[in-house]
Scaffold this active site. Structure first.
Site, PDB file in Angstrom:
ATOM      1  N   GLN A  40      -4.857  62.868  12.258  1.00 58.08           N
ATOM      2  CA  GLN A  40      -4.250  61.589  12.293  1.00 58.08           C
ATOM      3  C   GLN A  40      -3.021  61.784  13.278  1.00 58.08           C
ATOM      4  O   GLN A  40      -2.671  61.230  14.109  1.00 58.08           O
ATOM      5  CB  GLN A  40      -4.048  60.834  11.095  1.00 58.08           C
ATOM      6  CG  GLN A  40      -5.429  60.223  10.678  1.00 58.08           C
ATOM      7  CD  GLN A  40      -6.051  59.525  11.476  1.00 58.08           C
ATOM      8  OE1 GLN A  40      -5.848  58.442  12.122  1.00 58.08           O
ATOM      9  NE2 GLN A  40      -7.301  60.035  11.735  1.00 58.08           N
ATOM     10  N   GLU A  72      -6.122  51.939   7.804  1.00 57.93           N
ATOM     11  CA  GLU A  72      -7.061  51.814   8.880  1.00 57.93           C
ATOM     12  C   GLU A  72      -8.287  52.449   8.347  1.00 57.93           C
ATOM     13  O   GLU A  72      -9.408  52.097   8.710  1.00 57.93           O
ATOM     14  CB  GLU A  72      -6.624  52.279  10.014  1.00 57.93           C
ATOM     15  CG  GLU A  72      -7.397  52.251  11.256  1.00 57.93           C
ATOM     16  CD  GLU A  72      -7.060  53.146  12.419  1.00 57.93           C
ATOM     17  OE1 GLU A  72      -5.977  53.827  12.605  1.00 57.93           O
ATOM     18  OE2 GLU A  72      -7.623  52.980  13.592  1.00 57.93           O
ATOM     19  N   HIS A  73      -7.780  54.035   8.173  1.00 55.57           N
ATOM     20  CA  HIS A  73      -9.163  54.703   7.559  1.00 55.57           C
ATOM     21  C   HIS A  73      -8.817  55.022   6.271  1.00 55.57           C
ATOM     22  O   HIS A  73      -7.624  55.500   5.781  1.00 55.57           O
ATOM     23  CB  HIS A  73      -9.322  56.057   8.353  1.00 55.57           C
ATOM     24  CG  HIS A  73      -9.293  55.965   9.947  1.00 55.57           C
ATOM     25  ND1 HIS A  73      -7.949  56.059  10.809  1.00 55.57           N
ATOM     26  CD2 HIS A  73     -10.225  55.555  10.672  1.00 55.57           C
ATOM     27  CE1 HIS A  73      -8.387  55.772  11.841  1.00 55.57           C
ATOM     28  NE2 HIS A  73      -9.585  55.568  12.037  1.00 55.57           N
ATOM     29  N   ASP A 133     -14.535  58.325  14.646  1.00 50.10           N
ATOM     30  CA  ASP A 133     -13.835  58.295  15.805  1.00 50.10           C
ATOM     31  C   ASP A 133     -14.788  58.250  17.091  1.00 50.10           C
ATOM     32  O   ASP A 133     -14.601  57.692  18.115  1.00 50.10           O
ATOM     33  CB  ASP A 133     -12.906  59.372  15.976  1.00 50.10           C
ATOM     34  CG  ASP A 133     -11.607  58.914  14.898  1.00 50.10           C
ATOM     35  OD1 ASP A 133     -11.372  57.995  14.601  1.00 50.10           O
ATOM     36  OD2 ASP A 133     -10.750  60.084  15.057  1.00 50.10           O
TER      37      ASP A 133
HETATM   38  N1  LIG Z   1      -6.291  51.777  15.782  1.00 47.29           N
HETATM   39  C1  LIG Z   1      -7.053  52.141  16.724  1.00 47.29           C
HETATM   40  O1  LIG Z   1      -8.196  51.810  16.598  1.00 47.29           O
HETATM   41  C2  LIG Z   1      -6.897  53.111  17.845  1.00 47.29           C
HETATM   42  C3  LIG Z   1      -7.934  53.967  18.540  1.00 47.29           C
HETATM   43  C4  LIG Z   1      -7.360  54.730  19.401  1.00 47.29           C
HETATM   44  C5  LIG Z   1      -5.945  54.889  19.531  1.00 47.29           C
HETATM   45  N2  LIG Z   1      -5.007  54.197  18.785  1.00 47.29           N
HETATM   46  C6  LIG Z   1      -3.729  54.279  18.889  1.00 47.29           C
HETATM   47  O2  LIG Z   1      -3.317  53.948  20.312  1.00 47.29           O
HETATM   48  C7  LIG Z   1      -2.106  54.171  20.674  1.00 47.29           C
HETATM   49  C8  LIG Z   1      -2.113  54.655  22.145  1.00 47.29           C
HETATM   50  O3  LIG Z   1      -0.937  54.645  22.628  1.00 47.29           O
HETATM   51  P1  LIG Z   1      -0.692  55.174  24.209  1.00 47.29           P
HETATM   52  O4  LIG Z   1       1.031  55.434  24.204  1.00 47.29           O
HETATM   53  O5  LIG Z   1      -1.069  56.680  24.140  1.00 47.29           O
HETATM   54  O6  LIG Z   1      -1.287  54.565  25.109  1.00 47.29           O
HETATM   55  P2  LIG Z   1      -1.345  53.180  25.606  1.00 47.29           P
HETATM   56  O7  LIG Z   1      -2.315  52.914  26.826  1.00 47.29           O
HETATM   57  O8  LIG Z   1      -1.426  52.287  24.419  1.00 47.29           O
HETATM   58  O9  LIG Z   1       0.148  53.071  26.318  1.00 47.29           O
HETATM   59  C9  LIG Z   1       0.499  53.671  27.450  1.00 47.29           C
HETATM   60  C10 LIG Z   1       1.284  52.351  28.288  1.00 47.29           C
HETATM   61  O10 LIG Z   1       2.287  51.932  27.942  1.00 47.29           O
HETATM   62  C11 LIG Z   1       3.268  51.621  28.938  1.00 47.29           C
HETATM   63  N3  LIG Z   1       4.504  51.929  28.466  1.00 47.29           N
HETATM   64  C12 LIG Z   1       4.980  53.453  28.102  1.00 47.29           C
HETATM   65  N4  LIG Z   1       6.235  53.220  27.943  1.00 47.29           N
HETATM   66  C13 LIG Z   1       6.630  52.206  28.104  1.00 47.29           C
HETATM   67  C14 LIG Z   1       7.817  51.434  28.069  1.00 47.29           C
HETATM   68  N5  LIG Z   1       8.985  52.143  27.556  1.00 47.29           N
HETATM   69  N6  LIG Z   1       8.083  49.982  28.264  1.00 47.29           N
HETATM   70  C15 LIG Z   1       6.883  49.390  28.437  1.00 47.29           C
HETATM   71  N7  LIG Z   1       5.658  49.954  28.746  1.00 47.29           N
HETATM   72  C16 LIG Z   1       5.522  51.179  28.431  1.00 47.29           C
HETATM   73  C17 LIG Z   1       2.771  52.249  30.097  1.00 47.29           C
HETATM   74  O11 LIG Z   1       2.282  51.269  30.959  1.00 47.29           O
HETATM   75  C18 LIG Z   1       1.743  53.268  29.740  1.00 47.29           C
HETATM   76  O12 LIG Z   1       0.879  53.504  30.541  1.00 47.29           O
HETATM   77  C19 LIG Z   1      -1.931  55.337  19.812  1.00 47.29           C
HETATM   78  O13 LIG Z   1      -0.756  54.855  18.938  1.00 47.29           O
HETATM   79  C20 LIG Z   1      -2.911  55.558  19.050  1.00 47.29           C
HETATM   80  O14 LIG Z   1      -2.819  55.963  17.752  1.00 47.29           O
HETATM   81  C21 LIG Z   1      -5.365  53.430  17.781  1.00 47.29           C
HETATM   82  N1  LIG Z   2      -8.653  57.630  15.390  1.00 47.80           N
HETATM   83  C1  LIG Z   2      -8.677  56.626  16.446  1.00 47.80           C
HETATM   84  C2  LIG Z   2      -8.496  55.278  15.608  1.00 47.80           C
HETATM   85  O1  LIG Z   2      -9.553  54.878  14.992  1.00 47.80           O
HETATM   86  C3  LIG Z   2      -9.613  56.618  17.415  1.00 47.80           C
HETATM   87  C4  LIG Z   2      -9.903  57.930  18.114  1.00 47.80           C
HETATM   88  C5  LIG Z   2     -10.244  58.157  19.159  1.00 47.80           C
HETATM   89  N2  LIG Z   2     -10.211  59.513  19.835  1.00 47.80           N
HETATM   90  C6  LIG Z   2      -9.782  60.163  18.672  1.00 47.80           C
HETATM   91  N3  LIG Z   2      -9.687  59.418  17.693  1.00 47.80           N
HETATM   92 ZN   LIG Z   3      -8.732  59.686  15.826  1.00 51.27          ZN
END
Ligand SMILES: NC(=O)c1ccc[n+]([C@@H]2O[C@H](COP(=O)([O-])OP(=O)(O)OC[C@H]3O[C@@H](n4cnc5c(N)ncnc54)[C@H](O)[C@@H]3O)[C@@H](O)[C@H]2O)c1
Ligand SMILES: N[C@H](CO)Cc1c[nH]c[nH+]1
Ligand SMILES: [Zn+2]
Length: 405
Positions: free
Chosen positions: A235, A289-290, A323
């Protein structure tokens, strides 16, 4: 930035997209993602998608296909369990419900820190199984790699846009010259993406708020230490904002686990030494969530779980199984929202309509409706019932308006 600052910041970006469309999209792509797509545009061509699918190694293709087939089977099964329509007839009145899919959906596939080909499948497949006609995918340029594009092709997605963050949500909600507005936006993302989804809710539908990922692990004294360490780290590696909770019945086990975790990871871990029953109470309050039940006798604990996005049961089931591969979508509610919402599924994309058909012979029913309308002083509501059994020529005779409508 605190929550209030994020809210103002996000609202300014959305307003700009709403007013200036593609021009604003290009500006923010430059600012946040450091790419200039103003000449090429941000719609991904079919050729780029097809080329990516050709390049991807066979072994990876097979991995993705194996997950896809499990996830598709699960959601098709879910669809078969949902009654498409039902009704019953009572006193000449026919009433019931039927389902229709949302017509167009935007899938937000995150891509700031990592590429998420798994999220393509985890969002697209439930939408496909529900019968959504137009499925659009958006993902930030940084991580729009071959695996992401291949996964999209496998799911039959033809409309792909290389944008992420707030501007992607704004473009999906308001539409631009390049991207036609959708009816619903789903998928996980960072704090900005989730704030943007909150702000466009009402103009479009959204799924749950799936933000930085989290796990609560209930561990008994006999769980292999390595299992817990690996699952906590899985995580933490997502995001510095990812949260982990470890609730363990044994002080010895807890200390073994903590010793193996790096210092940085410990900052994202909350621990509680307590009985397994107490652990379930605490978890119900967190609504993670999990939830992993890394305990030998999980049956009784499972019965008492009330709030969790997904439950991973027994020593042998890591969160990563959900996942990537098992079947249910990994897009799950975070930050306590599992208290009132569920993970992505076929149901997310189905709308329920009520069905009502009256029979003109049921005079008593019309009279009841008219009397209720009278109690609210709604004269035309009353007439709309009466006209059907009492005074059928009411409107043709009545020239005078009694209520200003
Ligand atoms: N709950 C779920 O089911 C699940 C599943 C997969 C991933 N996740 C979560 O999703 C999230 C993914 O986040 P990420 O950041 O890698 O990708 P993201 O795609 O959510 O965000 C990236 C984008 O945010 C924008 N950004 C970055 N900095 C910025 C700023 N200062 N102001 C405005 N826009 C900005 C940019 O356009 C960038 O391309 C993680 O927190 C991960 O844990 C959750
Ligand atoms: N744990 C994330 C949220 O459920 C999903 C994910 C995608 N790739 C790896 N993990
Ligand atoms: Zn994951």
């Amino acid at each position: 930035m605190d929550a209030k600052q994020i809210s103002i910041y996000v609202s300014d970006i959305i307003e700009d997209i709403k007013n200036n469309g593609d021009e604003a999209v290009f500006k923010y792509l430059k600012k946040f993602d450091n790419v200039d797509l103003s000449k090429k545009g941000y719609r991904v061509s079919q050729k780029v998608i097809d080329d990516a699918a050709k390049r991807i190694p066979k072994q990876l293709k097979n991995v993705i296909k194996s997950s896809y087939s499990n996830i598709l089977a699960y959601h098709k099964y879910e669809r078969s369990q949902i009654k498409k329509r039902w009704n019953y007839v009572k006193n000449g009145l026919k009433i019931g419900q039927f389902y229709r899919p949302v017509e167009s959906v935007g899938l937000y596939v995150p891509g700031g820190r990592f590429p998420y080909p798994s999220t393509v499948i985890m969002t697209a497949v439930p939408a496909m199984a529900a019968g959504v006609k137009r499925i659009v995918m958006v993902t930030p340029p940084k991580n729009m790699n071959d695996a992401v594009l291949f996964s999209a092709k496998l799911c039959g997605i033809k409309e792909i846009y290389c944008i992420g963050g707030v501007m992607a949500v704004g473009a999906l909600a308001y539409g631009t010259k390049t991207l036609k507005k959708v009816d619903m936006i789903v998928g996980p993302g960072n704090a900005y993406v989730n704030e943007a989804k909150k702000q466009v809710f009402g103009r479009v539908g959204i799924d749950s708020l799936a933000g930085p990922t989290e796990v609560a692990i209930i561990a008994d004294k006999d769980v292999p230490t390595d299992y817990v360490v690996a699952d906590v780290m899985a995580q933490v590696e997502h995001d510095p904002l990812a949260k982990t909770y470890l609730l363990c019945e044994s002080a010895k086990k807890m200390s073994e686990i903590e010793k193996l975790l790096p210092k940085e990871a410990l900052k994202q871990l909350r621990t509680e030494l307590c009985s397994l029953n107490k652990a379930v109470d605490i978890v119900n309050n967190i609504a993670p969530e999990h939830l992993e039940l890394l305990v030998k006798n999980y049956q009784i604990l499972l019965k008492n779980v009330r709030n969790a996005g997904a439950v991973f049961v027994g020593y042998q089931t890591p969160t990563a199984s959900g996942d990537y591969w098992a079947g249910p979508s990994h897009v799950l509610p975070t930050n306590g929202s599992a208290k009132f919402s569920s993970g992505l599924s076929v149901m997310t994309f189905l709308k329920r309509s009520a069905y009502i058909e009256m029979n003109k012979n049921n005079k008593k029913a019309y009279k009841t409706i008219a009397d209720f309308a009278q109690a609210e002083n709604m004269q035309y509501h009353k007439k709309s019932a009466e006209v059907r059994y009492l005074i059928p020529s009411f409107f043709s005779k009545c020239k005078e308006r009694t209520v200003d409508i």
